[in-house]
Scaffold this motif. Sequence first.
Motif, PDB file in Angstrom:
ATOM      1  N   UNK A 138       0.856  -1.186   0.000  1.00 51.20           N
ATOM      2  CA  UNK A 138       0.000   0.000   0.000  1.00 51.20           C
ATOM      3  C   UNK A 138       0.891   1.235   0.000  1.00 51.20           C
ATOM      4  N   UNK A 139       0.762   2.041  -1.048  1.00 53.24           N
ATOM      5  CA  UNK A 139       1.560   3.269  -1.178  1.00 53.24           C
ATOM      6  C   UNK A 139       0.719   4.431  -0.669  1.00 53.24           C
ATOM      7  N   UNK A 140       1.066   4.948   0.508  1.00 58.13           N
ATOM      8  CA  UNK A 140       0.265   5.974   1.160  1.00 58.13           C
ATOM      9  C   UNK A 140       0.765   7.373   0.905  1.00 58.13           C
ATOM     10  N   UNK A 141      -0.172   8.312   0.782  1.00 59.14           N
ATOM     11  CA  UNK A 141       0.164   9.725   0.634  1.00 59.14           C
ATOM     12  C   UNK A 141       0.218  10.418   1.982  1.00 59.14           C
ATOM     13  N   UNK A 142       0.062  11.740   1.966  1.00 62.13           N
ATOM     14  CA  UNK A 142       0.057  12.508   3.210  1.00 62.13           C
ATOM     15  C   UNK A 142      -1.233  12.256   3.980  1.00 62.13           C
ATOM     16  N   UNK A 143      -1.150  12.372   5.296  1.00 61.51           N
ATOM     17  CA  UNK A 143      -2.330  12.270   6.150  1.00 61.51           C
ATOM     18  C   UNK A 143      -3.045  13.618   6.152  1.00 61.51           C
ATOM     19  N   UNK A 144      -4.318  13.608   5.784  1.00 66.77           N
ATOM     20  CA  UNK A 144      -5.132  14.821   5.690  1.00 66.77           C
ATOM     21  C   UNK A 144      -5.998  14.936   6.937  1.00 66.77           C
ATOM     22  N   UNK A 145      -6.002  16.110   7.552  1.00 71.02           N
ATOM     23  CA  UNK A 145      -6.735  16.289   8.806  1.00 71.02           C
ATOM     24  C   UNK A 145      -8.221  16.000   8.632  1.00 71.02           C
ATOM     25  N   UNK A 146      -8.755  15.229   9.573  1.00 68.98           N
ATOM     26  CA  UNK A 146     -10.173  14.892   9.600  1.00 68.98           C
ATOM     27  C   UNK A 146     -10.797  15.371  10.898  1.00 68.98           C
ATOM     28  N   UNK A 147     -10.316  16.511  11.386  1.00 72.36           N
ATOM     29  CA  UNK A 147     -10.810  17.049  12.648  1.00 72.36           C
ATOM     30  C   UNK A 147     -12.225  17.581  12.488  1.00 72.36           C
ATOM     31  N   UNK A 148     -12.921  17.688  13.600  1.00 69.75           N
ATOM     32  CA  UNK A 148     -14.282  18.175  13.609  1.00 69.75           C
ATOM     33  C   UNK A 148     -14.361  19.553  12.959  1.00 69.75           C
ATOM     34  N   UNK A 149     -15.294  19.710  12.027  1.00 68.44           N
ATOM     35  CA  UNK A 149     -15.504  20.995  11.385  1.00 68.44           C
ATOM     36  C   UNK A 149     -14.688  21.230  10.139  1.00 68.44           C
TER      37      UNK A 149
END
Length: 578
Positions: free
Chosen positions: A485-496
């Motif tokens: 699995x070639x993963x990219x950057x982690x994108x924020x999934x914070x509330x709002x």
Amino acid sequence: MRKTELSGKQDFQEMMMDILNPLLPHYSEGCARLNIGVTAAHYDQGAVWMEAFARPLWGLVPFHAGGGSSPEFDRIYREGLANGTDPDHPEYWGEPADYDQRFVEMAAIAYAILMQPEIYWEPLTEQGKKNLAGYLYKINEHELPDCNWIFFDVLVNIAMKKVGYPYSEECLARYLDRAEAYYLGEGWYKDGGGDQRDYYISFAIHFYSLIYAKFMDQEDPERARLYRDRACLFAKQFIYWFDEDGPSIAFGRSMTYRFAQVSFFSACLLAGVEPFPVPVMKGLITRHLRSWLERPVFDRDGILTIGYGYPNLLMAEQYNAPGSPYWCMKAFAFLALPDDHPFWSAQAGPLPQLPPQCAMEQGAMILRRYPGHVTAYAPGLYSSQEHNQMPAKYGKFAYDSKFGFSIAKSSCQLHEAAPDSMLAFCVGDYVFMRRICQEYRIEENAVYSKWSPFPGIEVETVLIPTEEGHIRKHRITSSIACEAVDGGFAVSNALGEQAVKEEKETEGLASNSWSSCSVKSRKGEGRGEVIIPSPNTNLLYPKTLIPAVRYQIREGVTELETEVRAAVFGPRPSAQPF
């Protein structure tokens, strides 16, 4: 935390004191101990207390040197220095041993004696001076790790030399000579006998070298000039680590020291080194400090927490005790500048016009500037695995100022492995990633590394920065069939933040109200997906999404090509809860 305008000296002084004032109720009766938490480090409790006591000095000392006044802290540190080094006092810090954490904290005390002897040395009784000097001298009687620690001995000995107490000329000369073996060129050192290059080059080796240059300019002018010249060279590349809004890339160990990341430029100002115009340096420092004020790095009592973008013990080092984060006070070295220094009247300027990309051969990475963020492309180079989460902190393909990086909770499931910016191999019921490279090259527009995640699997990876992200080319030689699995950057999934995910045939996409990342297969049997990693794995954001492509790996040779695109198209809504 009061948010000042951060323009004049008083603004910065108030900010510094706002950070330290919450500590006042937590000093012990004898003032030699600071109790601000119950979590543990690998060293003993005496060292924990000494560390918490000593580290605020990195900010208090230049504050006083620049004309600041804090009578209560003055009293605490006079009494604490006397009692902590008195073997007959109940709050004695304890006897140091080889490789002892106490030697780390001696550097802050030496800094205080060098810069403000009238506060931290002269008020002591003769017996108090004798006890303190004798305690500091113990650093000459024990073994130190072969790394930036040798400068702790250097600072202690020049401090004792300045106040006329016994010091070791032999140790001073030996460690200064040893530091020369660390130098690589282009302003870069390595952190000791291995190959590690990270923030310790800036907030340790260069920082202490510049202190040496300031205080030993008359006695050792040639070495002082050499240290200043190297700092100028280093600054021309290190400035790439900071983006236009102030944050710098999250990379390597000791991330809990947070805004110590900018302390190199503060030390430059302290030592009279101006690799860039003063308005540029003021702007860089100001934006960086302000960016940290916008993050929840303090607890409800105003105490700095262990973590990075938020409290997080998962990413902590084994040497992070409750007082450890206050190493960040090194950032305030510029407070020692006199009132008439141009820094105080200058307007905070933008970063200078820089080419978009810088290949750092001696720094072992390529830095690429993008609108709103900066990315480092790394080969997975470090010296050892004795510290926590080293593969995550050094072994990923890319590290970014706005996306951060993630650390694993376990290798049992993909979502617990949180494989952002990495090719993760799923073998049986486990996940394996790059731990350390076997070979690497830094070219003008590519980073090559050879690595093995698992016995029988060998990978050659080439990272090629582009205008919108980067290309990854993998050549995999495997004795087993598996998935990767070639993963990219982690994108924020914070509330709002209105995060969304899309899984297409050959592409995974994650985005929110201010950023996005897509990962697309250009060669190989790939299927797009988006991983929902375990909470609190990313250093910057407690909840994230990781876009990825899942590939089929067959026995023999498999060639893959993945395109990663990342964008920051607006400010993060800081008012939203984390």
